[in-house]
Design an enzyme around this catalytic site. Structure first.
Site, mmCIF file in Angstrom:
data_model
loop_
_atom_site.group_PDB
_atom_site.id
_atom_site.type_symbol
_atom_site.label_atom_id
_atom_site.label_comp_id
_atom_site.label_asym_id
_atom_site.label_seq_id
_atom_site.Cartn_x
_atom_site.Cartn_y
_atom_site.Cartn_z
ATOM 1 N N GLU A 136 0.917 -1.062 0.149
ATOM 2 C CA GLU A 136 -0.002 0.036 -0.010
ATOM 3 C C GLU A 136 0.722 1.180 0.092
ATOM 4 O O GLU A 136 1.772 1.225 0.480
ATOM 5 C CB GLU A 136 -0.831 -0.034 1.134
ATOM 6 C CG GLU A 136 -2.458 -0.381 1.033
ATOM 7 C CD GLU A 136 -2.539 -2.144 1.203
ATOM 8 O OE1 GLU A 136 -3.576 -2.355 0.902
ATOM 9 O OE2 GLU A 136 -1.633 -2.512 1.846
ATOM 10 N N THR A 137 0.154 2.359 -0.583
ATOM 11 C CA THR A 137 0.952 3.547 -0.553
ATOM 12 C C THR A 137 -0.138 4.644 -0.083
ATOM 13 O O THR A 137 -1.418 4.450 -0.707
ATOM 14 C CB THR A 137 1.209 4.138 -1.935
ATOM 15 O OG1 THR A 137 2.417 3.405 -2.322
ATOM 16 C CG2 THR A 137 1.941 5.727 -1.851
#
Length: 267
Positions: A57-58
């Site tokens: 995830e970002t």
């Protein structure tokens, strides 16, 4: 040789961090990228950055609005990238005291404890029993003891921590399961429970440590063990520890985080 590397144009830039979440040791836990936006950006741009970062995830923070993207899709709830974002704000001095993030999963409240851990108030994801899906046992290479489903994921209990640790599932077969991801769990040896999390449908074959999965694991194991405060170990190759407390329709997730990289993202 002297070089003049000044660009012939003006660069806009944003701060970008990589943080290992649910660990107090660098290169363990779950790495997340955190981008502090100084201007609104498009969903396509955020998805492109997440794909470039190639982490599970970002997180993108603009004001109090927090969004999370895997390399493939935007997700509605993410624990480790929220922990990473709060860690960045606290560790850089950008924020103190209680934080409130506006997200697709609702308002998420975050606090820093005196022992250095960060606690997040997340929605509980209660698990209801379901029949064993066709092909699940073969895909996992393990026999389910119990199977349930939350609003997000399929939860599969197996017989032991060692079974969870030694899983080598067929990822393509797991992608056929109608769920965001598959949580595999068992009673723990040194912790209350253990788990691993596989989510090929959102571009993450195996997530190292999954806060949102513990929104289901917490009420599930609290009901089984008769206690509201528990500790879970996620047995991925990197590993991580998540402290949970179940309170009705909420779950409090707590853990450490470590910044391993910071820099500037140029546009």
């Amino acid at each position: 040789m002297q070089l003049d590397i000044r660009p012939p144009y003006t660069l806009s830039h944003m701060l970008l961090f990589t943080v290992d979440a649910f660990t107090d040791t660098a290169f363990k836990g779950n790495p997340a990228a955190v981008c502090l936006l100084d201007t609104p950006v498009t969903e396509q741009w955020m998805q492109s950055v997440a794909n470039e970062m190639s982490l599970s995830e970002t997180a993108f923070l603009f004001g109090d609005s927090l969004r999370w993207f895997t390399p493939k899709v935007e997700v509605t709830l993410c624990g480790h990238a929220t922990l990473a974002t709060a860690h960045v704000l606290y560790s850089t001095g950008a924020a103190t005291g209680q934080l409130e993030f506006s997200t697709a999963g609702g308002i998420l409240t975050v606090n820093r404890r005196t022992d250095g851990m960060i606690t997040m108030d997340f929605p509980a994801k209660h698990v209801s029993p379901v029949p064993v899906p066709d092909g699940l046992e073969k895909a996992l290479g393990a026999t389910p003891v119990r199977v349930g489903k939350s609003a997000l994921d399929l939860l599969v209990e197996v017989d032991s921590a060692e079974t969870v640790r030694s899983l080598a599932p067929d990822i393509e077969a797991l992608a056929a399961i109608d769920a965001r991801g598959v949580i595999v769990t068992a009673p723990g040896d040194d912790t209350d429970f253990v788990s691993r999390f596989f989510a090929p449908n959102v571009g993450v074959n195996e997530d190292p440590v999954t806060g949102s999965a513990h929104c289901a694991l917490s009420p599930y194991w609290s009901a089984r063990l008769g206690r509201t405060s528990l500790t879970g170990a996620q047995l991925s190759a990197r590993g991580g520890i998540v402290h949970v407390r179940h309170e009705g329709d909420r779950v409090h997730l707590a853990g450490h985080a470590v910044t391993v990289m910071s820099g500037t993202l140029h546009l």
